[in-house]
Design an enzyme around this catalytic site. Structure first.
Site, short mmCIF file in Angstrom:
data_model
loop_
_atom_site.label_atom_id
_atom_site.label_comp_id
_atom_site.label_asym_id
_atom_site.label_seq_id
_atom_site.Cartn_x
_atom_site.Cartn_y
_atom_site.Cartn_z
N HIS A 1 -37.38 28.34 -13.87
CA HIS A 1 -38.05 29.29 -14.77
C HIS A 1 -37.04 29.84 -15.75
O HIS A 1 -35.82 29.71 -15.58
CB HIS A 1 -38.70 30.44 -13.97
CG HIS A 1 -37.69 31.27 -13.24
ND1 HIS A 1 -37.14 30.89 -12.04
CD2 HIS A 1 -37.11 32.46 -13.55
CE1 HIS A 1 -36.28 31.80 -11.63
NE2 HIS A 1 -36.23 32.76 -12.53
N ARG B 1 -37.81 43.31 -9.38
CA ARG B 1 -37.76 41.99 -8.78
C ARG B 1 -37.33 42.07 -7.32
O ARG B 1 -36.37 42.77 -6.98
CB ARG B 1 -36.76 41.11 -9.54
CG ARG B 1 -36.70 39.66 -9.05
CD ARG B 1 -35.65 38.86 -9.79
NE ARG B 1 -34.36 38.91 -9.09
CZ ARG B 1 -33.37 38.05 -9.31
NH1 ARG B 1 -33.50 37.09 -10.22
NH2 ARG B 1 -32.24 38.14 -8.66
#
Length: 296
Positions: free
Chosen positions: A271, A287
């Site tokens: 990603h 996160r």
């Protein structure tokens, strides 16, 4: 103990509320009917995990989570990482890595990207012996323009390689090095203490997914070199594999909405974040990362 008829009915009712809607033909699905701020029963969690394995990336829209709730959901998937880059850790919750262009004290945008390394294609924690199983992001504030997250399907990319390339890379190992990848993006070097906690590590270029048994490429922007190859050949091979894996047919670009929770499988995806106006737009992301196994 077998479920009673009432238990069966309750289970069916819970599962009927969960709906999985694919986001694209490439990968990704939206999970509807699940409130991540509340404890998730085992049947619902099993449905979420099955969707995670099938679609590689999941979106949960319009969530409202505090830090403890995000950590509790993330821990359902396994042990959480406390990142070696301590400058990004949440002050009260070290399991949360804060990606923000907003100054905590003034509340103003800082005018630069908080972690430029996220703009390069990579797999989270590939620079550690136990790379990430899953990454879970909570979009507290998201840009109105830009700031998408792009995902590449590394299983599909491996499947599409010709037989000659598969033979060439079978058995090869690559060294992943966080300090090297940060330097490429113009980030400051790690401290000696950070370097000691995250030394270079070797992983296979092709790994087998431990849950599905499928093979996929395991390359990343964190790769410093391929073991046993001259530098020029190593660089050329990595460039070729990265270009192949990130070609449009394997990539899905996700447009964030505020309060989205997005998670993905690092064992079979790469990603990257895309750029946004860091002076005009606010982006605050929490996160959490679930540790995986040693690739093989």
């Amino acid at each position: 103990m077998p479920l009673s008829s009432a238990g069966h009915a309750a289970r069916e009712q819970r599962l009927s509320a969960v709906h999985i809607e694919p986001l694209s033909a490439t990968m990704g699905a939206e999970v509807q009917g699940v409130d991540l701020a509340r404890p998730i029963d085992d049947d619902t969690f099993a449905a979420v995990r099955a969707a995670f394995h099938r679609h590689l990336m999941l979106r949960f829209a319009a969530q409202r989570l505090n830090e403890a709730e995000q950590i509790a959901f993330s821990r359902r998937f396994g042990e959480l990482q406390v990142h070696v880059l301590d400058q990004y850790r949440h002050p009260q919750h070290p399991e949360i890595y804060v990606l923000s262009n907003v100054d905590r004290e003034s509340g103003r945008t800082i005018g630069h990207h908080p972690d430029k390394g996220t703009l390069a294609w990579h797999s989270d924690l590939s620079f550690q012996r136990r790379p990430a199983l899953a990454t879970i992001l909570y979009g507290i504030e998201t840009p109105s323009v830009g700031g998408e997250t792009q995902f590449a399907d590394m299983i599909a990319a491996y499947d599409a390689l010709d037989a000659a390339m598969k033979r060439r890379i079978d058995g090869l190992r690559a060294v992943h090095d966080l300090d090297v990848s940060r330097a490429r993006m113009g980030e400051p070097p790690m401290t000696p203490e950070q370097r000691q906690k995250a030394p270079p590590v070797s992983h296979p270029v092709v790994r087998t997914h431990p849950d599905t048994g499928r093979k996929g490429l395991f390359v990343s922007g964190h790769v410093a070199h391929v073991e046993g190859l001259p530098a020029s050949e190593s660089e050329a091979l990595m460039a070729q594999l990265m270009e192949h894996a990130t070609s449009p047919r394997f990539v899905y670009s996700y447009r964030w909405r505020q309060r989205d929770v997005v998670m993905w499988d690092n064992r079979c995806t790469m990603h990257r974040a895309t750029a946004y106006d860091t002076s005009a737009e606010r982006r605050v992301i929490h996160r959490t990362v679930v540790l995986g196994d040693v690739p093989c």
